[in-house]
Design a protein around this motif. Structure first.
Motif, PDB file in Angstrom:
ATOM      1  N   SER A   1       0.805  -1.220   0.000  1.00  0.00           N
ATOM      2  CA  SER A   1       0.000   0.000   0.000  1.00  0.00           C
ATOM      3  C   SER A   1       0.839   1.271   0.000  1.00  0.00           C
ATOM      4  O   SER A   1       1.852   1.350   0.689  1.00  0.00           O
ATOM      5  CB  SER A   1      -0.892   0.011   1.235  1.00  0.00           C
ATOM      6  OG  SER A   1      -1.834  -1.022   1.145  1.00  0.00           O
ATOM      7  N   GLY A   2       0.361   2.233  -0.739  1.00  0.00           N
ATOM      8  CA  GLY A   2       0.999   3.535  -0.758  1.00  0.00           C
ATOM      9  C   GLY A   2       2.156   3.628  -1.729  1.00  0.00           C
ATOM     10  O   GLY A   2       2.746   4.707  -1.878  1.00  0.00           O
ATOM     11  N   SER A   3       2.488   2.542  -2.401  1.00  0.00           N
ATOM     12  CA  SER A   3       3.598   2.644  -3.356  1.00  0.00           C
ATOM     13  C   SER A   3       3.122   3.244  -4.669  1.00  0.00           C
ATOM     14  O   SER A   3       1.950   3.156  -5.036  1.00  0.00           O
ATOM     15  CB  SER A   3       4.257   1.286  -3.582  1.00  0.00           C
ATOM     16  OG  SER A   3       5.078   1.009  -2.462  1.00  0.00           O
ATOM     17  N   PHE A   4       4.062   3.857  -5.335  1.00  0.00           N
ATOM     18  CA  PHE A   4       3.809   4.557  -6.590  1.00  0.00           C
ATOM     19  C   PHE A   4       4.701   3.938  -7.662  1.00  0.00           C
ATOM     20  O   PHE A   4       5.933   3.976  -7.538  1.00  0.00           O
ATOM     21  CB  PHE A   4       4.171   6.037  -6.406  1.00  0.00           C
ATOM     22  CG  PHE A   4       4.059   6.855  -7.664  1.00  0.00           C
ATOM     23  CD1 PHE A   4       2.899   7.558  -7.957  1.00  0.00           C
ATOM     24  CD2 PHE A   4       5.126   6.934  -8.555  1.00  0.00           C
ATOM     25  CE1 PHE A   4       2.803   8.310  -9.119  1.00  0.00           C
ATOM     26  CE2 PHE A   4       5.037   7.689  -9.712  1.00  0.00           C
ATOM     27  CZ  PHE A   4       3.875   8.378 -10.003  1.00  0.00           C
TER      28      PHE A   4
ATOM     29  N   ASN B   1       4.815   2.599   0.530  1.00  0.00           N
ATOM     30  CA  ASN B   1       5.256   3.987   0.326  1.00  0.00           C
ATOM     31  C   ASN B   1       6.571   4.116  -0.441  1.00  0.00           C
ATOM     32  O   ASN B   1       7.288   5.116  -0.292  1.00  0.00           O
ATOM     33  CB  ASN B   1       5.341   4.721   1.673  1.00  0.00           C
ATOM     34  CG  ASN B   1       3.968   4.885   2.308  1.00  0.00           C
ATOM     35  OD1 ASN B   1       2.998   5.172   1.608  1.00  0.00           O
ATOM     36  ND2 ASN B   1       3.870   4.687   3.603  1.00  0.00           N
ATOM     37  N   VAL B   2       6.856   3.135  -1.272  1.00  0.00           N
ATOM     38  CA  VAL B   2       7.998   3.235  -2.186  1.00  0.00           C
ATOM     39  C   VAL B   2       7.555   4.023  -3.422  1.00  0.00           C
ATOM     40  O   VAL B   2       6.409   3.913  -3.849  1.00  0.00           O
ATOM     41  CB  VAL B   2       8.467   1.819  -2.596  1.00  0.00           C
ATOM     42  CG1 VAL B   2       9.419   1.851  -3.778  1.00  0.00           C
ATOM     43  CG2 VAL B   2       9.108   1.120  -1.397  1.00  0.00           C
ATOM     44  N   SER B   3       8.463   4.827  -3.977  1.00  0.00           N
ATOM     45  CA  SER B   3       8.168   5.530  -5.229  1.00  0.00           C
ATOM     46  C   SER B   3       9.147   5.088  -6.314  1.00  0.00           C
ATOM     47  O   SER B   3      10.362   5.217  -6.126  1.00  0.00           O
ATOM     48  CB  SER B   3       8.298   7.049  -5.034  1.00  0.00           C
ATOM     49  OG  SER B   3       7.363   7.509  -4.082  1.00  0.00           O
ATOM     50  N   VAL B   4       8.617   4.577  -7.397  1.00  0.00           N
ATOM     51  CA  VAL B   4       9.447   4.230  -8.549  1.00  0.00           C
ATOM     52  C   VAL B   4       9.028   5.163  -9.688  1.00  0.00           C
ATOM     53  O   VAL B   4       7.902   5.076 -10.192  1.00  0.00           O
ATOM     54  CB  VAL B   4       9.254   2.754  -8.966  1.00  0.00           C
ATOM     55  CG1 VAL B   4      10.174   2.399 -10.131  1.00  0.00           C
ATOM     56  CG2 VAL B   4       9.493   1.821  -7.791  1.00  0.00           C
ATOM     57  N   TYR B   5       9.912   6.060 -10.059  1.00  0.00           N
ATOM     58  CA  TYR B   5       9.578   7.042 -11.084  1.00  0.00           C
ATOM     59  C   TYR B   5       9.499   6.381 -12.464  1.00  0.00           C
ATOM     60  O   TYR B   5      10.018   5.286 -12.680  1.00  0.00           O
ATOM     61  CB  TYR B   5      10.658   8.121 -11.145  1.00  0.00           C
ATOM     62  CG  TYR B   5      10.587   9.213 -10.104  1.00  0.00           C
ATOM     63  CD1 TYR B   5      10.375   8.941  -8.767  1.00  0.00           C
ATOM     64  CD2 TYR B   5      10.785  10.545 -10.465  1.00  0.00           C
ATOM     65  CE1 TYR B   5      10.360   9.958  -7.817  1.00  0.00           C
ATOM     66  CE2 TYR B   5      10.775  11.567  -9.527  1.00  0.00           C
ATOM     67  CZ  TYR B   5      10.553  11.280  -8.206  1.00  0.00           C
ATOM     68  OH  TYR B   5      10.543  12.288  -7.268  1.00  0.00           O
ATOM     69  N   ARG B   6       8.934   7.079 -13.391  1.00  0.00           N
ATOM     70  CA  ARG B   6       8.679   6.574 -14.738  1.00  0.00           C
ATOM     71  C   ARG B   6       9.956   6.047 -15.407  1.00  0.00           C
ATOM     72  O   ARG B   6      11.054   6.506 -15.131  1.00  0.00           O
ATOM     73  CB  ARG B   6       8.049   7.658 -15.615  1.00  0.00           C
ATOM     74  CG  ARG B   6       8.893   8.885 -15.849  1.00  0.00           C
ATOM     75  CD  ARG B   6       8.260   9.725 -16.962  1.00  0.00           C
ATOM     76  NE  ARG B   6       8.115   8.898 -18.148  1.00  0.00           N
ATOM     77  CZ  ARG B   6       7.217   9.071 -19.102  1.00  0.00           C
ATOM     78  NH1 ARG B   6       6.380  10.086 -19.030  1.00  0.00           N
ATOM     79  NH2 ARG B   6       7.154   8.249 -20.126  1.00  0.00           N
ATOM     80  N   ASP B   7       9.771   5.075 -16.247  1.00  0.00           N
ATOM     81  CA  ASP B   7      10.823   4.541 -17.127  1.00  0.00           C
ATOM     82  C   ASP B   7      11.885   3.687 -16.420  1.00  0.00           C
ATOM     83  O   ASP B   7      12.829   3.229 -17.069  1.00  0.00           O
ATOM     84  CB  ASP B   7      11.540   5.663 -17.906  1.00  0.00           C
ATOM     85  CG  ASP B   7      10.587   6.506 -18.717  1.00  0.00           C
ATOM     86  OD1 ASP B   7       9.629   5.951 -19.271  1.00  0.00           O
ATOM     87  OD2 ASP B   7      10.790   7.739 -18.788  1.00  0.00           O
ATOM     88  N   CYS B   8      11.751   3.511 -15.110  1.00  0.00           N
ATOM     89  CA  CYS B   8      12.756   2.695 -14.404  1.00  0.00           C
ATOM     90  C   CYS B   8      12.429   1.210 -14.539  1.00  0.00           C
ATOM     91  O   CYS B   8      11.286   0.835 -14.780  1.00  0.00           O
ATOM     92  CB  CYS B   8      12.804   3.089 -12.923  1.00  0.00           C
ATOM     93  SG  CYS B   8      13.425   4.774 -12.707  1.00  0.00           S
ATOM     94  N   THR B   9      13.464   0.396 -14.376  1.00  0.00           N
ATOM     95  CA  THR B   9      13.234  -1.045 -14.404  1.00  0.00           C
ATOM     96  C   THR B   9      13.845  -1.695 -13.159  1.00  0.00           C
ATOM     97  O   THR B   9      14.919  -1.301 -12.705  1.00  0.00           O
ATOM     98  CB  THR B   9      13.855  -1.710 -15.649  1.00  0.00           C
ATOM     99  OG1 THR B   9      15.270  -1.743 -15.507  1.00  0.00           O
ATOM    100  CG2 THR B   9      13.511  -0.946 -16.918  1.00  0.00           C
TER     101      THR B   9
END
Lengths: 315, 315, 315
Positions: free
Chosen positions: B127-130, B146-154
Motif C-alpha cells: 500500500s501507498g507505493s507509486f 510507500n515506495v516511489s518508482v519514477y517513470r521509465d525505471c526497471t
C-alpha cells in the motif's frame, strides 16, 4: 516444525523429532530454538546455551552441551541464513481479525491496517500510513502521514512518529556463499517502541534478526536517523539528526548523540554518555557521564586539545 | 524533432533538418542525438563523437568531426540545460495501456500503477507505493509500502525494496546563468535495478541525466543511502547505512562501503575494494582488493598507523 | 487566551487580563506574545523586547522592561515548553473550507488535501502525497509521490518537490525536567518555501518553533538533506546530498554546501561561501566568497596543506 523436516529442506539429514519454533542467539535460544556458532569467540556462549539444537562446525561438536543437538555443517552462519527463510512469517497476512481501534481514534483516509493489529484510544493515524499485521499501538499516539510500521512491531502510548519514518524494515543481514552470492537472513524479530517516544521524519529503525530492536521510554530521535537491527536504546536517549547506529549496539540510559555521529556494531555505551556531533564510536564506553568527540573517538576535552595541536602543524 | 526547430526555441538559428531524439554525452551520443563540450578536458572525446550535433564554443568549432554539426554558442552547458526541457517526457502520462500484472501478484490498496508499466509474477506491491509510467518489474519482487518508482525505471526479479525508498528521482543537475539563476538539466535517463537486489528503507537512487543509473545483480543496499545520477554499481556491491555516492561514479564488482562512507563524483573503484565506515573517496581506486579508510583516504593499515601518530601529538 | 487563564493551567498564579496569542523569542515577540529568558547571554535582548510578558528567573525580574509583564518562575525554558502546548493548533482540522484548486492542476489519486488549503494553477500533486491544513502552494509546482507537507506551510511557484520529502515536521525541541523527563516544545511555526526551488527525495525540513523556517527563492536541495527548525536559506543556496543543518542557522545568498557537510546551530554563513564535502561549520563565517573544508573547519587551501602535513607524520 520438526527439526528433521526443516533440515531436510536444506539437504541436511539428521534424525530428530524436536519441535522448533525459530532461530536465536546462543544465549537467548530456548529449548525449541536453533542457534549457531560461527565465530570462535562466542565459544563460551556455546557452553551456556539452552538451545534445542546448534549449527556448528565439526571441530566444535564436542563443545555442544549435553541437552542440545549438534547439527554439524561446514558453514553454520550460511546454514542459519538458509534456515531463516522457513521461519519467516508471511509478508502480508490475508486472514485474521480486523484491526481493533480504540475510542476516539482517528484513522484517516488511505491508511492500511493489517490483520490482528490493535490501536489504542485517542490516536491519530494520518493518511498514507501503513500499519502492518499484528502491530500494537498504545493510547494517545500520533502517527503522521506516510509512516510505515512493519508487521509484529509495537509502539507504546503518548508517542509521536513523524512523516515518512519506517519502523521494522529488515535488518541488513546476509551470509556469503563461496561463489559470491548473498543469502538473506530473514529478519524474524521486531521493533518495540516504548511510551512517550518522539521519532522524527524519514528515519529507519530496523527489526531484529531474532528478538527485538528496542527503543526505550522517553527516547527522542530527530530526522533521518538510522538504527540497525537489534540495537537497544534505553530510556531517555537522545539521537539528533542523521545519527547512524550499527547493529546490536546498546545505548544505556540518557545517552546523547550529536548530529551525524555514529557507532560501530556490537558495542555498549554507558549511561549519560554524550557523543559530540560527528563522533564515531568503535568500542564500548564503560564509564558513565563522559563526553566524547571525534573519529577516532577521544574524550571531548582531549579532542579539542588534539585539534589545536594538529592545527599547529600548519606553522 | 527537427534540429532547426528545437534550436529556434532557444533563439539559435541554424539550418538543418536532422531528426534529433535526445541529448547525450560525447562518447555515448548517436547520430540522432545532440551532445556538448563545455570542459576542455573532454576534447579528445569530441574527436571521437558520433553525435549528430554538438554544442561548442566558437574556439572548438574546428575540432568537431566532419559528420557532426557544430552548434556554436557561448555557454554550451547552459544551452544543453535549456534544450533538455524539450526532450523531457511528461511528468505523468494520461494515455497508454493499463499496467500488465503477472499471475499471483498482489497489488495492495492505494497503489498507483502508471501507464504502459508491467509487473511480473508472484510480486507484492504494498500500500501507498507509486509505480510510475513505463516501469518494468520482474518476478518474485517485493516492494514494501510507500515506495516511489519514477517513470521509465526497471527493477529485476527476486528483489526486495523496503519502505519509503525512492527510485528514479531527478539527478541534481543544473547550469548557472551569469545572473545567478539555475537552469534545470532535465534528467531524461532512468534507473535500472538488476536481479536479486535488496534495497533498504528511505534510500534515494537518482535517475540518470542521459542513459541509466545502474544497480547490478545481487547488490545489497542498507537504509538511507543516497546514490546520485549516472552511478554504476556492478554485481555484488554492498553499501551500508547512510552511504552517499556522488554522480557518475562506478563501483566495480563486490565493492563494499561502510556506514556513512562516501565518494566524490566521476570516479571508479576497483573490484573487491573495501571502504571503511566514514571513508571519503575522492580519486579513482585502480588496484583491486584493497582496504581503505579515512578522509582523506589512506590504505586501512596506514590510516590506523596515522591515527596512532596523530594521537601522539597529545603528549 | 487570557494570560491569567493560561498560566493557571500550569499552576502559576498571576493577575492579568492581557490577551496572548502565542510564544516568541525576545526580539520577535509582539505585545500579545509571551517570551522567555533562560540563558543570561540574551539579557540584552530582554531590555529590547516588546513582548507582552516574559518568563524570567527571580534574579532577572528587575531587567524586564516597563511595558512587559514579568512572569517569575524557576525554570523559564521548561515553563515555556509547558505553555507551548496550549498554543498548538490541532493536529488535523475537521472543519474548514475544502482546498481551493487552481485551473489545470492535476491532483492524482490517494492525495490528502487539508482544510483551508490552496493550490495554484498548473500544478501536479502525485499519489500518496499529504497536503495538510492551511497549506498554500503556488503555480506550476510539481509535488511527486508520498511527499508530506504539514499544516500551515507555504510553497511557492515553479517548485519541484521529489518523492518522500517531508516539509514542516516538528523541530527537535524539548526542555528537560530535573527528573529526566523531556517536555515537548510544540513547534507552532511553519516552513515557507520560495519560488523556483527544487528539493530532492526523502529530505526533511522542520517547521519553526516560532515564526518560520525559510527556504529562499531559487534554492536547490539534493536528496536526504536535513534542515532543522528556524533555519533560513537565502536565495540561491545549494545543498548537496545528505547535508545537515542544525537549528536557527542562516545561510546567506548563494552559499554552497558539499555532500554530507553540516553546520552547528545558531550561526550565520556569509554570502557565496562554499563548504566542501564533509565540512563541519561550528562558528559563523562572516567574510563572503571563501571556500572552507574539514572538521574542524579551515579555509580550503589551508585544509589541503594541513592534510599534507598530517600525512607526513607517517614518515
Amino acid at each position: 516444525m520438526i527439526l528433521s523436516d526443516i533440515l531436510k529442506k536444506i539437504d541436511i539429514s539428521l534424525n530428530s523429532n524436536l519441535r522448533v519454533s525459530g532461530l536465536n542467539t546462543l544465549l537467548d535460544a530456548s529449548e525449541n530454538e536453533i542457534s549457531f556458532l560461527e565465530n570462535k569467540k562466542y565459544i563460551k556462549d556455546l557452553s551456556k546455551t539452552k538451545a534445542g539444537a546448534v549449527l556448528v562446525k565439526k571441530e566444535f561438536e564436542k563443545n555442544v552441551p549435553e541437552n542440545t543437538i549438534a547439527i554439524v555443517c561446514e558453514e553454520p552462519y550460511l546454514t542459519l541464513a538458509r534456515l531463516s527463510k522457513f521461519f519467516a512469517p508471511k509478508v502480508i497476512e490475508t486472514q485474521g481479525n480486523d484491526c481493533i481501534i480504540g475510542e476516539n481514534t482517528n484513522i484517516m483516509s488511505n491508511v492500511y491496517l493489517g490483520k490482528d493489529s490493535k490501536i489504542g484510544k485517542n490516536c491519530t493515524i494520518m493518511s498514507g500510513s501503513f500499519i502492518g499485521d499484528n502491530v500494537s499501538i498504545g493510547d494517545n499516539t500520533t502517527i503522521y502521514s506516510n509512516v510505515s510500521v512493519y508487521r509484529d512491531c509495537t509502539i507504546g502510548s503518548d508517542c509521536i512518529i513523524h512523516a515518512g519514518t519506517v519502523i521494522g524494515s529488515d535488518g541488513f543481514g546476509f551470509a556469503h556463499t563461496k561463489t559470491g552470492k548473498y543469502i538473506k537472513i530473514y529478519q524474524n524479530g521486531n521493533v518495540t517502541v516504548g511510551n512517550d517516544v518522539e521519532i522524527g521524519a524519514n528515519c529507519s529503525i530496523d527489526r531484529a534478526a531474532f528478538n527485538s530492536t528496542i527503543i526505550g521510554n522517553g527516547v527522542r530521535i530527530d530526522n533521518l536517523v538510522h538504527i540497525a537491527h537489534n540495537c537497544v536504546l534505553k530510556d531517555g536517549c537522545i539521537l539528533t539528526g542523521q545519527v547512524g547506529l550499527s547493529g546490536s549496539t546498546t545505548l544505556n540510559e540518557f545517552v546523547i548523540m550529536g548530529g551525524q555521529s555514529a557507532t560501530a556494531g556490537h558495542l555498549e555505551i554507558a549511561p549519560f554518555t554524550t557523543i559530540a556531533a560527528r563522533g564515531g564510536v568503535t568500542k564500548s564506553i564503560t564509564e558513565p557521564k563522559k563526553q566524547w568527540a571525534g573519529f577516532p573517538l577521544f574524550e571531548h576535552r582531549q579532542w579539542l586539545k588534539l585539534q589545536s595541536r594538529i592545527a599547529k602543524l600548519l606553522k
